[in-house]
Design an enzyme around this catalytic site. Sequence first.
Site, PDB file in Angstrom:
ATOM      1  N   PRO A 176       0.828  -1.222   0.000  1.00 30.61           N
ATOM      2  CA  PRO A 176       0.000   0.000   0.000  1.00 30.61           C
ATOM      3  C   PRO A 176       0.850   1.254   0.000  1.00 30.61           C
ATOM      4  CG  PRO A 176       0.029  -0.980   2.188  1.00 30.61           C
ATOM      5  CD  PRO A 176       0.840  -1.886   1.297  1.00 30.61           C
ATOM      6  N   CYS A 177       1.643   1.419  -1.018  1.00 30.32           N
ATOM      7  CA  CYS A 177       2.506   2.597  -1.089  1.00 30.32           C
ATOM      8  C   CYS A 177       1.661   3.871  -1.113  1.00 30.32           C
ATOM      9  CB  CYS A 177       3.391   2.504  -2.315  1.00 30.32           C
ATOM     10  SG  CYS A 177       2.542   1.924  -3.778  1.00 30.32           S
ATOM     11  N   HIS A 178       0.404   3.728  -1.500  1.00 36.79           N
ATOM     12  CA  HIS A 178      -0.463   4.914  -1.556  1.00 36.79           C
ATOM     13  C   HIS A 178      -0.856   5.367  -0.157  1.00 36.79           C
ATOM     14  CE1 HIS A 178      -3.188   1.403  -1.593  1.00 36.79           C
ATOM     15  NE2 HIS A 178      -3.876   2.159  -0.744  1.00 36.79           N
TER      16      HIS A 178
END
Length: 100
Positions: free
Chosen positions: A51-53
């Site tokens: 979940p780099c976002h």
Amino acid sequence: MGFSCKVYDLCRRIPKGKVTTYKIIAGKLGTKAYRAVGNALHRNPCAPQVPCHRVVGSDGRLVGFAHGIKMKKALLQKEGIEIIGYKVAGMEKVLFRFRA
DNA sequence: CGCAGTCTAGCAC
DNA sequence: GTGCTAGACTGCG
């Protein structure tokens, strides 16, 4: 890949509906190269692998994103996080500091 | 508002 | 295989 691996691990630790900052991640890694954190995420897991976002700037502002800030914004909103403009609304409430 | 510091990953030689 | 550049940041001037 030790650094990036740690970055991924921390990102994966972020629960849904929560976000973290590059500063926290870098601090957790014991470094000050916040850029390196973002760079590792930008180059490696551009895919929903991690979940780099859920990783935002120090002020909860949606800084760069491989898929575009729009995508990041949309994803965060999907997670249940309110986004105002390009910043996280009440990011302090959704800010995950890896306290456990 | 603009410059410098810090680290990794990627590309070039 | 080694070296240089660029980059999703942050803090200070």
